[in-house]
Write a protein that holds these residues in place. Structure first.
Motif, PDB file in Angstrom:
ATOM      1  N   ALA A 140       0.827  -1.204   0.000  1.00 17.08           N
ATOM      2  CA  ALA A 140       0.000   0.000   0.000  1.00 17.08           C
ATOM      3  C   ALA A 140       0.859   1.251   0.000  1.00 17.08           C
ATOM      4  O   ALA A 140       0.574   2.222  -0.687  1.00 17.08           O
ATOM      5  CB  ALA A 140      -0.927  -0.003   1.225  1.00 17.08           C
ATOM      6  N   THR A 141       1.956   1.231   0.776  1.00 16.86           N
ATOM      7  CA  THR A 141       2.854   2.376   0.814  1.00 16.86           C
ATOM      8  C   THR A 141       3.474   2.613  -0.541  1.00 16.86           C
ATOM      9  O   THR A 141       3.561   3.727  -1.027  1.00 16.86           O
ATOM     10  CB  THR A 141       3.957   2.146   1.869  1.00 16.86           C
ATOM     11  OG1 THR A 141       3.348   2.039   3.145  1.00 16.86           O
ATOM     12  CG2 THR A 141       4.945   3.291   1.872  1.00 16.86           C
ATOM     13  N   GLY A 142       3.935   1.522  -1.169  1.00 20.06           N
ATOM     14  CA  GLY A 142       4.547   1.676  -2.484  1.00 20.06           C
ATOM     15  C   GLY A 142       3.572   2.218  -3.495  1.00 20.06           C
ATOM     16  O   GLY A 142       3.901   3.060  -4.322  1.00 20.06           O
ATOM     17  N   MET A 181      10.221   5.759   2.882  1.00 18.69           N
ATOM     18  CA  MET A 181      10.853   4.444   2.849  1.00 18.69           C
ATOM     19  C   MET A 181      10.804   3.773   4.225  1.00 18.69           C
ATOM     20  O   MET A 181      10.501   2.583   4.335  1.00 18.69           O
ATOM     21  CB  MET A 181      12.314   4.589   2.394  1.00 18.69           C
ATOM     22  CG  MET A 181      13.099   3.285   2.391  1.00 18.69           C
ATOM     23  SD  MET A 181      14.886   3.556   2.244  1.00 18.69           S
ATOM     24  CE  MET A 181      15.293   4.211   3.862  1.00 18.69           C
ATOM     25  N   ARG A 182      11.062   4.534   5.291  1.00 18.52           N
ATOM     26  CA  ARG A 182      11.202   3.952   6.623  1.00 18.52           C
ATOM     27  C   ARG A 182       9.878   3.853   7.377  1.00 18.52           C
ATOM     28  O   ARG A 182       9.626   2.875   8.073  1.00 18.52           O
ATOM     29  CB  ARG A 182      12.178   4.788   7.462  1.00 18.52           C
ATOM     30  CG  ARG A 182      13.586   4.839   6.933  1.00 18.52           C
ATOM     31  CD  ARG A 182      14.436   5.876   7.673  1.00 18.52           C
ATOM     32  NE  ARG A 182      14.443   5.649   9.107  1.00 18.52           N
ATOM     33  CZ  ARG A 182      13.970   6.531   9.991  1.00 18.52           C
ATOM     34  NH1 ARG A 182      13.440   7.664   9.591  1.00 18.52           N
ATOM     35  NH2 ARG A 182      14.021   6.263  11.276  1.00 18.52           N
ATOM     36  N   LEU A 241      14.555   4.664  -4.628  1.00 17.65           N
ATOM     37  CA  LEU A 241      15.987   4.851  -4.842  1.00 17.65           C
ATOM     38  C   LEU A 241      16.753   4.763  -3.525  1.00 17.65           C
ATOM     39  O   LEU A 241      17.817   4.135  -3.439  1.00 17.65           O
ATOM     40  CB  LEU A 241      16.217   6.207  -5.510  1.00 17.65           C
ATOM     41  CG  LEU A 241      17.530   6.401  -6.256  1.00 17.65           C
ATOM     42  CD1 LEU A 241      17.649   5.436  -7.417  1.00 17.65           C
ATOM     43  CD2 LEU A 241      17.615   7.834  -6.759  1.00 17.65           C
ATOM     44  N   LEU A 242      16.216   5.379  -2.474  1.00 22.17           N
ATOM     45  CA  LEU A 242      16.868   5.326  -1.166  1.00 22.17           C
ATOM     46  C   LEU A 242      16.853   3.915  -0.596  1.00 22.17           C
ATOM     47  O   LEU A 242      17.803   3.488   0.070  1.00 22.17           O
ATOM     48  CB  LEU A 242      16.175   6.295  -0.210  1.00 22.17           C
ATOM     49  CG  LEU A 242      16.346   7.784  -0.531  1.00 22.17           C
ATOM     50  CD1 LEU A 242      15.426   8.616   0.343  1.00 22.17           C
ATOM     51  CD2 LEU A 242      17.789   8.225  -0.353  1.00 22.17           C
ATOM     52  N   GLU A 243      15.771   3.186  -0.864  1.00 18.35           N
ATOM     53  CA  GLU A 243      15.702   1.800  -0.400  1.00 18.35           C
ATOM     54  C   GLU A 243      16.755   0.958  -1.097  1.00 18.35           C
ATOM     55  O   GLU A 243      17.398   0.102  -0.482  1.00 18.35           O
ATOM     56  CB  GLU A 243      14.322   1.223  -0.641  1.00 18.35           C
ATOM     57  CG  GLU A 243      14.149  -0.190  -0.106  1.00 18.35           C
ATOM     58  CD  GLU A 243      12.737  -0.707  -0.260  1.00 18.35           C
ATOM     59  OE1 GLU A 243      12.451  -1.776   0.292  1.00 18.35           O
ATOM     60  OE2 GLU A 243      11.934  -0.042  -0.935  1.00 18.35           O
ATOM     61  N   GLN A 244      16.930   1.191  -2.405  1.00 11.92           N
ATOM     62  CA  GLN A 244      17.966   0.469  -3.130  1.00 11.92           C
ATOM     63  C   GLN A 244      19.354   0.804  -2.579  1.00 11.92           C
ATOM     64  O   GLN A 244      20.234  -0.051  -2.507  1.00 11.92           O
ATOM     65  CB  GLN A 244      17.912   0.819  -4.620  1.00 11.92           C
ATOM     66  CG  GLN A 244      16.639   0.386  -5.327  1.00 11.92           C
ATOM     67  CD  GLN A 244      16.453  -1.113  -5.287  1.00 11.92           C
ATOM     68  OE1 GLN A 244      17.347  -1.880  -5.638  1.00 11.92           O
ATOM     69  NE2 GLN A 244      15.281  -1.543  -4.837  1.00 11.92           N
TER      70      GLN A 244
END
Length: 619
Positions: free
Chosen positions: A86-88, A564-565, A517-520
């Protein structure tokens, strides 16, 4: 900005106004206005936006989404996946521009609940688009899907009646589902030649659907969707108590999504084939409609692929459950764009000697980067590092073999497209079936750049139509593989031609969400990012290309980090102050940095890791 109002049939046709461009490619975001009557209103909106930027207002972000409470009634791992999906989806809906893959802002032109073919007919009568029989027939097929989409309340009642999401999904997985599938209950599969308007009709269909964008209805390019799917499955692999991780992921996806639209559907490897087979089964079992576009008839999917026999049941299900419609059109709309004139507008260079072509490419890229010196950097993608030897000012310069003769794939190309608004590719050779691996990677690279509207400059030995030729004397296996690539190459040539048009060059860049991008990059409290990775993040967030991150750009960066967090984009004063304080405490020019509220490139490179840690400790 979206169109403020739709003009009547008597008003002038929709026009486009673009921000001033600095030498060469138009890499600024377009401003769409419905008619001359809206221009003054639009300009007023721009002045208001500028005033907000000057004041560095954080009021908008304070009103952003706040994290929701997780449902305590769901299993722990499935609840986590539901929140992640859902967040994505919400991030995708927020960060996407209002224009879709077709480049048209249908959300401003169509009305939710309106039949796709009715919306098309009205837009034709108003002079926005030109009548096309092939598109009309495709939209009539999509009308049937549109009419069959159930309101969310009906789906919720069905879930209760059937024992919830888990009962329906895992009964199917075990082969004990009650009731045979209803024909054509799965959605639609639109296929046809390149440039025939498949994406156009799907985007119009998508815009007319009721529901929240990115949540109840989702529209993704197939490459991007599979990247998200692989990431989710990887996270589930070590934590899910059920071995059917694809089923768990599908359950999370189906909990809120009623219609999933996938553009450029194609299967190229055995892993994707097996995932898609199980995923479609589970989504259909949960009542999700899947609408896809493809260059291939279902019978041609994954042709000559490894263990294709295991994918054949999926093909049979697509043909049974979906309306399969061919867009039989001889027109390639990608070739109808305006031709850019003058040497400064050339984006594909095949004239002159090899040295002259490469000198032209280097000169053009330096112009676009405002004569900044290019530096090496690294892009973190799922624990790996992609090395970029030359980058600066949001521009990257590659040789063909750096991109296509190395172990890079769609995820790597997506990361590049999410950092650089323009990419130059030099030394592009003639391609043949002797090295089909090069051909496949180049096709994937172009697909990703096209979807994200990255401006491409190329120096090559010849024009796109003549770049790939099958070698004579191939054995039968190679001939079959070469025919597959020839099929895909037609689409690539069509896209390369469109990417040289004025309309594409002036289209808005559409990078993937910054949170992805930050997650990657795996930005975490306990992990130090290499300097090269910090440089790549700078390229993404220095949107004004002035070599500083001002307060508004820092809020965007921290907002993506929170997304992301924590699942929300709210940026607190404490977080922003912590980021700035960390830089100021280390900076020699503490007073200037504190008063002006900006971070320079050198400061970000030196103290970026400390600043990330400082702002992540504050919520």
């Amino acid at each position: 900005p979206r169109v403020a109002s739709r003009p009547s049939a008597s008003e002038p046709r929709a026009s486009f106004a673009f921000a001033p461009r600095s030498r060469g490619l138009g890499i600024h975001r377009p401003r769409r206005v419905a008619s001359r009557a809206n221009i003054e209103e639009h300009a007023t909106g721009q002045r208001v936006a500028m005033a907000f930027a000057v004041r560095r207002s954080r009021a908008r972000l304070a009103r952003a989404m706040t994290p929701g409470d997780a449902s305590t009634s769901m299993a722990r791992i499935t609840g986590a996946v539901v929140r992640a999906v859902a967040t994505g989806a919400s991030a995708t809906a927020r960060d996407a521009t209002t224009t879709l893959g077709s480049g048209i802002d249908f959300f401003a032109l169509a009305e939710a609940g309106e039949r796709p073919s009715a919306a098309y007919g009205r837009l034709v009568s108003e002079g926005f688009i030109r009548h096309d029989d092939a598109q009309i027939k495709a939209l009539e097929a999509l009308d049937a899907v549109h009419a069959s989409v159930k309101p969310e309340s009906s789906r919720a009642a069905q879930r209760v009646k059937t024992g919830g999401w888990f009962g329906g999904l895992f009964d199917v997985a075990d082969g004990t589902a009650s009731g045979a599938p209803v024909a054509r209950d799965g959605g639609a599969y639109i296929h046809g030649g390149p440039g025939s308007g498949k994406t156009f009709v799907m985007d119009l269909f998508y815009a007319t659907l009721a529901g929240e964008r990115g949540v109840e209805k989702r529209r993704e390019h197939f490459h991007s969707f599979m990247l998200e799917t692989h990431t989710a499955l990887h996270k589930l692999k070590d934590t899910a108590r059920n071995s059917d991780t694809v089923g768990v992921y599908a359950t999370a996806l189906a909990q809120r999504t009623r219609v999933l639209c996938l553009d450029e559907f194609q299967i190229v490897d055995v892993a994707d084939a097996m995932i898609i087979r199980r995923l479609l089964e589970a989504l259909w079992a949960a009542g999700v409609k899947v609408v896809t576009t493809s260059n291939r008839h279902p019978d041609e999917l994954y042709k000559n692929g490894l263990n294709r026999s295991q994918f054949l049941p999926c093909i049979a299900q697509i043909k049974e459950r979906c309306i399969v419609h061919e867009m039989a059109s001889d027109r390639d709309y990608r070739l109808t764009g305006s031709v850019r004139e003058g040497d400064e507008s050339v984006t594909w260079m095949s004239r002159g000697s090899r040295g002259e072509r490469e000198a032209w490419l280097s000169h053009r890229l330096q112009e676009l980067a405002h004569e900044r010196s290019f530096k090496p950097l690294q892009i973190a993608v799922g624990g790996r590092l992609v090395h970029v030897r030359r980058a600066g000012g949001g521009i990257a310069h590659f040789d063909f073999h750096e991109l296509c003769d190395s172990a890079l794939g769609a995820a790597d190309y997506t990361a590049l497209a999410s950092i650089f608004s323009a990419i130059g590719v030099g030394h592009v050779p003639r391609l043949s079936s002797d090295r089909l691996d090069l051909v496949r990677r180049f096709i994937t690279f172009i697909d990703v750049m096209y979807e994200h509207k990255v401006k491409l400059l190329v120096s090559a030995e010849t024009e796109p139509a003549e770049l790939f030729q099958s070698s004579s004397g191939d054995d039968s296996a190679r001939k079959n593989a070469a025919r597959d690539e020839e099929f895909a190459w037609d689409r690539t040539v069509s896209r390369l031609m469109e990417m040289q048009t004025k309309e594409f060059q002036e289209a808005a860049w559409r990078p993937k969400a910054g949170a992805w991008l930050l997650e990657q990059a795996r930005v975490k409290v306990d992990e130090v990012l290499p300097v090269g990775v910090l440089r790549s993040l700078w390229q993404r967030y220095d949107t004004s290309r002035d070599n500083i991150l001002d307060e508004a750009e820092l809020e965007c960066l921290i907002g993506d980090l929170n997304q992301m967090r924590l699942g929300h984009r709210h940026v607190s004063d404490d977080q922003l102050d912590a980021f700035m304080s960390s830089v100021c405490q280390n900076s020699l020019d503490r007073k200037n940095a504190r008063s002006n509220r900006y971070v320079t490139y050198e400061e970000f490179e030196k103290f970026g890791n400390e600043a990330f840690v400082a702002c992540m400790r504050h919520r």
